[in-house]
Enzyme design. Structure first.
Site, PDB file in Angstrom:
ATOM      1  N   LYS A  15      17.795  26.985-118.811  1.00  0.00           N
ATOM      2  CA  LYS A  15      18.191  26.567-117.464  1.00  0.00           C
ATOM      3  C   LYS A  15      17.068  26.911-116.466  1.00  0.00           C
ATOM      4  O   LYS A  15      16.140  27.627-116.807  1.00  0.00           O
ATOM      5  CB  LYS A  15      19.522  27.229-117.082  1.00  0.00           C
ATOM      6  CG  LYS A  15      20.681  26.826-118.030  1.00  0.00           C
ATOM      7  CD  LYS A  15      21.115  25.385-117.818  1.00  0.00           C
ATOM      8  CE  LYS A  15      21.905  24.774-118.967  1.00  0.00           C
ATOM      9  NZ  LYS A  15      23.166  25.379-119.320  1.00  0.00           N
TER      10      LYS A  15
HETATM   11  C1  LIG Z   1      24.429  25.512-120.159  1.00  0.00           C
HETATM   12  C2  LIG Z   1      25.720  24.926-119.803  1.00  0.00           C
HETATM   13  C3  LIG Z   1      26.923  25.660-119.825  1.00  0.00           C
HETATM   14  C4  LIG Z   1      27.044  27.000-120.468  1.00  0.00           C
HETATM   15  O1  LIG Z   1      26.235  27.969-119.992  1.00  0.00           O
HETATM   16  P1  LIG Z   1      25.862  29.224-120.909  1.00  0.00           P
HETATM   17  O2  LIG Z   1      25.141  30.117-119.939  1.00  0.00           O
HETATM   18  O3  LIG Z   1      25.025  28.760-122.048  1.00  0.00           O
HETATM   19  O4  LIG Z   1      27.133  29.843-121.370  1.00  0.00           O
HETATM   20  C5  LIG Z   1      28.062  25.085-119.319  1.00  0.00           C
HETATM   21  N1  LIG Z   1      28.068  23.826-118.854  1.00  0.00           N
HETATM   22  C6  LIG Z   1      26.954  23.078-118.843  1.00  0.00           C
HETATM   23  C7  LIG Z   1      27.028  21.705-118.297  1.00  0.00           C
HETATM   24  C8  LIG Z   1      25.751  23.590-119.341  1.00  0.00           C
HETATM   25  O5  LIG Z   1      24.656  22.825-119.362  1.00  0.00           O
END
Ligand SMILES: *Cc1c(COP(=O)(O)O)cnc(C)c1O
Length: 369
Positions: free
Chosen positions: A183
């Site tokens: 991210k």
């Molecule tokens: C990355 C992501 C998540 C989950 O986040 P994590 O930190 O990996 O638990 C949830 N929703 C979307 C749309 C994502 O891209």
């Protein structure tokens, strides 16, 4: 060019090792003042309201549903165009995921479809800002208010995005962010939950650490903290070494967002004119966080193959999540979703992509597939 251009990357700030090392040297690595500093920075720098730092985006979504009181028998409306986490947390609460259709032109949940899916059992809408482009939050929140339903934003892609000049993270009842490795801003794994309501915020604050309020449960003469757990809590807090990594990665985040925007402007200006490509259409009352760059393409397999021959990854992101049997079978009549599935493609956009890389990709696409 023989460099491999991946679809994602992990950005680690040059200051990260120093900051993390300070925490390691101190030997206080669990939740403490760095977590607080990270939360304060999310608030002052990105205007996120009451952010609670957690150990993932998924736990942020789950905690939001928990403190929102979503329980067995309740229905939660969400798009299938997301990562599985968005739907799994609904099942964790024993509630029912109800999949709504999306807009073909941007991948976000469709307002009209939400209207059709609302029943007397609907308790919440989870909207996902696809690729970082904010959903129709004004209309969705107005509709939700009318039906006494909560709005939970899955803003895992949308850190730093704005809607009518308001930051994502201060608009709806609940907003969930992810700081997972790929991210925009990573803490290794991590997340944040922003909650408007002060009482719900306090509840979430204690539930992120077993249901114990760290601020009031101070150690007694006997040594142990004094507390009585009244409500089921979780182990969802972030730790200081992770927060230190997050603080380093937040430092020049706005400049990094601008870099993404410049590359996307370039992509748009050129790919716009290419036969076989249909760009996503965005409104100008909102600013995307540009986590992804997607569009619709004809002859997709050849497109992927052609780019792969030149070490560039083009990828479908993600396939509709209701295809997983845990959700009980594909939802029928998600017409735009189906169309979107058949032609969506995403090409690299991240910190390690230079303007020259983008020009190279554009040239290659211009030559056909
Ligand atoms: C990355 C992501 C998540 C989950 O986040 P994590 O930190 O990996 O638990 C949830 N929703 C979307 C749309 C994502 O891209």
């Amino acid at each position: 060019m023989n460099k491999h251009l991946n679809i994602y990357n992990t950005h680690i700030s040059p200051n990260a090792s120093t900051y993390v090392n300070e925490v390691l040297q101190s030997t206080f690595i669990s939740e403490g003042k760095k977590v607080k500093e990270f939360e304060d920075k999310l608030n002052t720098y990105l205007r996120i309201q009451n952010p609670l730092a957690l150990n993932s985006g998924t736990t942020a979504l789950h905690l939001a549903l928990d403190v929102a009181g979503i329980k067995e028998g309740d229905e939660v409306i969400l798009p299938a165009q997301t990562f599985v986490a968005t739907g799994l947390v609904i099942l964790q609460q024993k509630a029912k995921p109800v999949f709504a259709d999306i807009n073909y032109q941007d991948g976000n949940i469709s307002l009209e479809s939400i209207k059709q899916k609302i029943t007397s059992k609907t308790k919440a809408i989870i909207c996902v800002h696809w690729g970082g482009y904010p959903c129709d939050l004004k209309e969705i929140n107005a509709l939700a208010k009318q039906h006494n339903i909560l709005v939970i934003e899955d803003a895992a892609h949308a850190l730093g995005a704005t809607h009518n000049n308001q930051a994502i993270g201060c608009i709806s009842d609940y907003t969930c962010f992810s700081f997972q490795a790929i991210k925009h801003v990573t803490t290794g794994d991590g997340g944040a939950l922003a909650i408007k309501d002060k009482t719900k915020f306090k509840e979430a604050f204690s539930k992120r650490w077993f249901g114990i309020d760290r601020n009031t449960a101070t150690p007694t003469e006997l040594g142990e903290r004094s507390y009585n757990i009244e409500q089921l809590g979780y182990k969802y807090h972030l730790n200081d070494y992770a927060a230190a990594l997050g603080l380093a990665n937040l430092e020049n985040f706005k400049e990094r967002l601008l870099h993404r925007k410049n590359i996307i402007d370039l992509y748009n200006a050129h790919l716009n004119k290419i036969t076989g490509i249909q760009l996503f259409q965005y409104k100008n009352d909102r600013e995307s966080a540009n986590w992804l760059y997607g569009f619709h393409v004809e002859d997709r397999s050849n497109f992927i193959r052609k780019l792969k021959e030149h070490q560039i990854t083009a990828s479908v992101i993600h396939q509709r999540i209701d295809r997983n049997s845990v959700f009980g079978g594909l939802t029928k009549n998600l017409i735009n979703q189906q169309k979107f599935d058949n032609s969506q493609i995403h090409i690299p956009i991240h910190d390690a992509i230079s303007i020259e890389d983008a020009e190279y990709i554009i040239d290659l696409i211009k030559r056909g597939w």
